[in-house]
Scaffold this motif. Structure first.
Motif, short mmCIF file in Angstrom:
data_model
loop_
_atom_site.label_atom_id
_atom_site.label_comp_id
_atom_site.label_asym_id
_atom_site.label_seq_id
_atom_site.Cartn_x
_atom_site.Cartn_y
_atom_site.Cartn_z
N PHE A 70 18.96 -0.38 4.25
CA PHE A 70 17.99 0.52 4.88
C PHE A 70 16.71 0.47 4.06
N THR A 71 15.60 0.31 4.73
CA THR A 71 14.33 0.31 4.00
C THR A 71 13.52 1.53 4.44
N ASN A 74 12.97 3.29 8.03
CA ASN A 74 14.13 3.30 8.93
C ASN A 74 14.51 4.72 9.29
N LYS A 231 1.51 -19.68 12.15
CA LYS A 231 1.93 -18.65 13.11
C LYS A 231 0.69 -18.06 13.76
N LYS A 381 9.71 -18.82 23.62
CA LYS A 381 8.97 -17.56 23.77
C LYS A 381 7.60 -17.68 23.13
N GLU A 386 6.45 -12.54 22.92
CA GLU A 386 7.33 -12.93 21.82
C GLU A 386 7.29 -11.85 20.74
N GLU A 389 9.17 -8.82 21.86
CA GLU A 389 10.60 -9.11 21.80
C GLU A 389 11.15 -8.98 20.38
N THR A 390 10.51 -9.68 19.43
CA THR A 390 11.04 -9.64 18.06
C THR A 390 10.94 -8.24 17.49
N GLN A 391 9.78 -7.61 17.65
CA GLN A 391 9.62 -6.29 17.07
C GLN A 391 10.56 -5.29 17.74
N ARG A 393 13.40 -5.94 19.03
CA ARG A 393 14.77 -6.20 18.59
C ARG A 393 15.03 -5.55 17.23
N TRP A 394 14.01 -5.55 16.38
CA TRP A 394 14.19 -4.90 15.07
C TRP A 394 13.82 -3.42 15.14
N ARG A 395 13.60 -2.94 16.35
CA ARG A 395 13.32 -1.52 16.56
C ARG A 395 12.05 -1.05 15.87
N GLN B 190 21.67 -5.97 12.07
CA GLN B 190 20.90 -5.05 12.89
C GLN B 190 21.84 -4.09 13.63
N LYS B 193 23.04 -1.51 11.32
CA LYS B 193 21.98 -0.57 11.02
C LYS B 193 21.72 0.38 12.19
#
Lengths: 461, 335
Positions: A70-71, A74, A231, A381, A386, A389-391, A393-395, B190, B193
């Motif tokens: 956990f960082t 979170n 990127k 993607k 994209e 999607e990625t962000q 997915r990491w909430r 994930q 978490k």
């Protein structure tokens, strides 16, 4: 209604059936329609006793033999958080017990690495309190100075207040650290395990509803941060997405508009094309995504093709319908004057339908925006999607919101601009002559002709 | 009429021009080697070679395409990439159902990063009997589950498998639609978490060697451009040495975590669960032997599983899928 000088002039009611409100009231309501949702969002975000089922970590810690990290930032549920704190406290007392009995579990690199990780857990506190910038906080030697500052009492948290328990713990750790070296040298970190900062947090709403200021700050960060050269930066992503919508739409217009005009003009084409198109438009464009990837391979081609597919069939039908609605008397008049078929299309039909065609295109452009997100998900993607999607997915929804808002604003602003330009492109149409000039229009007119407002012309030339 | 003829002529000419352009594109001498890669930590490692420009240094033109795992295998089958990173079990699935491939290097073996994560309240794999497990059916994680069931003496038909794309598993577990999910890092982490209190009930650390991770190449491409692929192997061992050097850990984490868009702190535990193989470590694995200590033995086991599961009907010639020669040549050259 009485209307004498003894009575106050009656105010027009706010709720009058089928009556337009005054210009002032209209602008007020337009502003309110945007302000109200934001206000509601702020109320839910900033009143701690409304909802707030989670704890958002301000300080986190790693636990031994647990891969879940956990960082700071979170969210943990209020039920789970105390257990997490207890687990870390239990590990700290083990560390102290082991230190007292003189046994060490790790040695060498691993021990130093574990301690370095503990040092770095101070970074979010340093950033939140404004002691370090995000970039500086990645520098271990700067963090070392922060530990020193907190231990010696010269740095006191304002935004994130360190608990007394943590301050005492930092002082104990600093004794160990400073005994080895006053400044950061990775080789001379102590190999004695340090105590871990005890997690702290503040009540927060679920991760999918970040507070407005968090969204603004994160959005600013996403757009301004340096990305590595291979990127795409956020602006490049934005341009990429715009390009896909634009090319998909343009291709579709390039083929769809002539086809629609032909269908609307000649029954022959109408019967030849429209039944099939009518059937085809009911097949959802995303259903073709894998097929498009197989045909056009990766990169942008299948994405543009998907926007094309999603827009083209509607376009043909809409344009042909618009063509059919052209005033028949115009056509009869032209025929009486001896116009041939092609002349008729060129000189009567196309000019005649252009104002309505412009409107159709505006609406269809909005339509093609809806396909963008699906299009960018197929194949490799890309673009804004994209990132979403990625962000997502990491909430990290504080990163997702600015993008969604940006797509919305882009579509809305484009549409408003195109709508206001219509008046200047097609001044002869009835809708245009009734419309008053907007602020920008007035300004442009004044730029072109400084005398335009010298004599009142009642808004008409 | 004449006008129409002219028009037709123009159209034909334009069409021919377009055709000529397309074919010229197809026949262009040296396309870059296209490699599809995805979010398994052992494959994300390629990013180090990309970012550091080591491919250019070796003089090989590569284009890495980042995709979801199953999508990358689909792209390989469709011929859009010349090579793809996949597990030894999935190389067989891809071969048995679509297109054969040849593994030219083993990047790592899974040492805990592949997991079955169960919702809070479920303590062991046996507790999942009669419950729903969301995973990618017929692929690597399914194989791990079957292997785990075998070791625990559970009949795998007691599980209800719900086909779920790996990158969706965290949300699916959180939604409560399933009682457990099968996924690998970063998705499994994930999931852990997202659902506090969930725990892994089975990981690849329970059966190390069941999953080897490969770079699998299209046999035609390997034959035509063997030299280029040798250079790719060379770069890989440069990457492996870089990661395995403790001094580089922060720099490596920076690159790896950026690729999957999580923080370096969160990424660090993944290095434990994906055992990157150095050249010395990989040579014994390339020897033909029974059991999980050899890639041949492991692949044979995967093949038996696949036939048993009805993924494909006939056992495959697993030896054809593995080609140690490029690695061995490289080992000779650096001796």
């Amino acid at each position: 209604m009485k209307n004498s000088s003894q009575f106050k002039a009656p105010t027009t009611p706010w709720f009058a059936v089928r009556k337009e409100l005054s210009a002032k009231r209209r602008s007020l309501l337009i502003a309110a329609s945007f302000i109200l949702p934001i206000l509601l969002w702020s109320i839910v975000s900033y009143t701690p006793f409304i909802w707030h089922p989670d704890i958002k970590l301000e300080i986190s810690a790693d636990r031994e033999n647990v891969t879940t990290v956990f960082t700071a930032g979170n969210h943990l549920s209020k039920e789970y958080f105390p257990g997490f704190v207890e687990a870390v406290e239990a590990e700290n007392s083990e560390i102290l017990a082991a230190r007292a009995s003189g046994e060490s579990t790790n040695s060498g690199f691993r021990a130093r690495r574990a301690n370095l990780k503990i040092l770095r857990h101070m970074a979010p506190v340093a950033i939140a309190n404004g002691w370090l910038t995000r970039e500086e906080a990645e520098d271990d030697s700067q963090l070392y100075q922060v530990w020193q500052g907190v231990a010696e009492g010269s740095l006191v948290g304002t935004k994130v207040k360190l608990s007394d328990q943590n301050i005492a713990l930092i002082k104990r750790n600093w004794e160990l650290l400073s005994a080895k070296s006053p400044t950061f040298v990775s080789k001379s970190l102590p190999e004695t395990p340090l105590e871990k900062l005890v997690p702290q947090g503040r009540p927060a709403n679920p991760v999918y509803l970040p507070a407005p200021h968090e969204v603004v700050i994160q959005g600013y960060h996403d757009f301004t941060q340096e990305t590595d050269p291979d990127k795409p930066s956020m602006w490049q992503r934005y341009k990429h997405s715009l390009r896909i919508v634009f090319f998909g739409f343009m291709l579709s217009a390039f083929v769809g508009v002539p086809m629609g005009i032909l269908c609307g003009t000649f029954d022959f084409f109408s019967k030849l094309f429209e039944p099939f198109i009518d059937f085809f438009r009911y097949m959802p464009a995303p259903a073709f995504s894998t097929l498009l990837v197989a045909v056009f391979l990766a990169h942008d081609a299948p994405k543009i093709a998907l926007v094309f597919l999603g827009t083209f069939f509607q376009m043909v039908l809409v344009v042909s319908n618009t063509t059919r609605q052209l005033d028949a008397s115009l056509i009869e008049a032209a025929q009486t004057l001896g116009a041939k078929t092609f002349t008729m299309i060129r000189r009567v039909i196309i000019p005649g339908i252009t104002p309505n065609l412009y409107n159709d295109m505006r609406i269809l452009l909005g339509w093609s925006w809806t396909w963008l997100v699906i299009a960018e998900l197929i194949g490799v993607k890309s673009g804004l999607t994209e990132f979403i999607e990625t962000q997502g997915r990491w909430r990290n929804f504080d990163s997702v919101f600015p993008i969604i808002i940006m797509i919305g604003v882009t579509g809305f602003v484009t549409d408003q601009i195109l709508a206001s330009l219509r008046k200047y492109f097609f001044p002869w149409t009835p809708e245009s002559s009734e419309k008053k000039h907007g602020f920008i229009g007035r300004f442009v007119l004044w730029m072109l002709d400084r005398k335009v407002y010298d004599t009142p012309k009642n808004g008409k030339a | 009429m004449l006008k129409l003829k002219n028009w037709a002529g123009k159209a034909t000419r334009t069409g021919l021009c377009a055709l000529a352009l397309i074919s010229a594109n197809m026949l262009s001498a040296k396309e870059p080697l296209k490699i599809g890669y995805s979010d398994w930590p052992g494959w994300v490692a390629w990013q180090i070679g990309i970012d550091k420009g080591w491919f250019e240094e070796e003089g090989v033109d590569v284009e890495f395409l980042w995709m979801d795992y199953v999508a990358s295998m689909d792209a390989y089958v469709a011929g859009q990439v010349d090579a793809v990173t996949m597990t030894n079990g999935d190389a067989l699935v891809t071969g048995g159902t679509g297109k054969p491939s040849v593994a030219i290097l083993i990047s790592d073996y899974s040492n805990g990063n592949d997991m079955v994560v169960a919702a809070p309240g479920i303590e062991t794999l046996a507790d999942l009997k009669g419950k729903k497990i969301g995973l990618e059916e017929g692929f690597v994680i399914h194989l791990l589950l079957l292997k785990g069931a075998e070791m625990a003496g559970i009949d795998p038909s007691e599980f209800t498998i719900v086909n779920t794309p790996t990158n969706e598993t965290p949300q699916v577990l959180a939604s409560g639609a399933v009682d457990a999910i099968g996924a690998w890092q970063p998705n499994s982490g994930q999931a852990l978490k997202t659902v506090p209190g969930s725990k892994p009930v089975l990981t690849s650390a329970d059966a190390p060697g069941i999953i080897y991770d490969l770079l699998s190449v299209d046999p035609e491409s390997l034959e035509a451009r063997r030299d280029d692929w040798s250079k790719v192997v060379k770069v890989w061992y440069r990457i492996a040495d870089f990661i395995k050097d403790e001094e580089n850990i922060d720099e490596a984490l920076e690159i790896l975590s950026k690729r999957v868009a999580i923080s370096p702190e969160e990424y660090e535990p993944f290095l434990e669960g994906t055992y990157i193989l150095s050249l010395e470590e990989v040579l014994p694995i390339w020897k033909e032997a029974e059991g999980l200590g050899s890639v041949y033995g492991s692949t044979k086991i995967a093949d038996d599983f696949n036939v048993e599961q009805g993924v494909y009907d006939e056992p495959l010639n697993t030896v054809q899928y593995l080609d140690p020669s490029l690695t061995l040549e490289y080992a000779e050259s650096v001796k």
